[in-house]
Design a protein around this motif. Structure first.
Motif, PDB file in Angstrom:
ATOM      1  N   LYS A 143      45.720  61.473  84.904  1.00 51.49           N
ATOM      2  CA  LYS A 143      45.386  60.591  83.779  1.00 51.49           C
ATOM      3  C   LYS A 143      45.222  59.136  84.204  1.00 51.49           C
ATOM      4  CE  LYS A 143      47.325  63.336  80.054  1.00 51.49           C
ATOM      5  NZ  LYS A 143      48.233  63.371  78.914  1.00 51.49           N
ATOM      6  N   GLY A 144      45.376  58.870  85.497  1.00 54.17           N
ATOM      7  CA  GLY A 144      45.201  57.514  85.998  1.00 54.17           C
ATOM      8  C   GLY A 144      46.403  56.603  85.784  1.00 54.17           C
ATOM      9  N   PRO A 148      46.904  57.598  93.135  1.00 52.59           N
ATOM     10  CA  PRO A 148      46.432  58.935  93.505  1.00 52.59           C
ATOM     11  C   PRO A 148      47.065  59.498  94.781  1.00 52.59           C
ATOM     12  CG  PRO A 148      44.706  57.293  93.829  1.00 52.59           C
ATOM     13  CD  PRO A 148      45.835  56.598  93.143  1.00 52.59           C
TER      14      PRO A 148
END
Length: 195
Positions: A143-144, A148
């Motif tokens: 979902k940001g 990452p």
């Protein structure tokens, strides 16, 4: 629920906090009989021996803990909030969410060399918690919310181990000072990996 099933469940619910507080070895059927006000014969109608009852009590304690935890996590709107909720849920070992403290820690410490059935139940609970934490982090990455390159499995292992260690330290010292250090550290690590 049939009468026999009701009685069996009643015995488990009364026995679970006793086993979690005193341990399997130190809990006697007399302790359970006193708590339930049932006769020895009634006890053995539903449980062939103490070990069978203890295994049911382990399952019950872990289920109660899991249900309470999931209820808290469900209130969170973001992955970061879920991780914080997990930390907050376990942040007061002196007044734990389950009578007697963390059943994973209590039963795991007792059963690691003595009871392979309980050991496997606890091991499954540990794996489940680590997978739960890992899945929350992965959801946050997708979902940001999180960086990452954050290694979800590694952090889940570290977080779980720190929380359990903090639980042990707090229960032994009778205060939550060290757990406060652990919760602050974990939240700072989560913040560092938040975008």
């Amino acid at each position: 629920m049939a009468k026999g099933e009701e009685t069996r469940q009643f015995i488990i619910e009364k026995a679970a906090p006793i086993f979690n507080t005193k341990g399997i070895a130190a809990t006697s059927m007399s302790d359970i009989m006193e708590a339930t006000k049932l006769s020895k014969g009634s006890m053995y109608v539903h449980f062939e021996n103490k070990e069978v009852l203890a295994c049911a009590a382990v399952d019950h304690n872990m289920k109660v803990l899991g249900n309470k935890l999931h209820s808290e996590l469900a209130k969170s709107k973001t992955a970061k909030a879920e991780l914080f909720a997990y930390i907050d849920f376990f942040s007061n070992p002196v007044h734990p969410p389950v009578i007697g403290g963390c059943p994973l820690l209590n039963f795991g410490t007792e059963a690691d060399d003595t009871n392979p059935i309980v050991k496997e139940k606890v091991n499954s609970g540990i794996k489940y918690n680590q997978q739960l934490l890992g899945s929350i982090i992965k959801k946050g990455i997708e979902k940001g919310e999180f960086k990452p390159d954050w290694n979800a499995e590694d952090f889940a292992t570290v977080m779980f181990a720190m929380m359990e260690g903090g639980h042990l330290i707090s229960r032994m010292s009778g205060n939550n000072e060290k757990m406060q250090v652990i919760t602050k550290t974990l939240k700072n690590l989560i913040e560092e990996n938040t975008i």
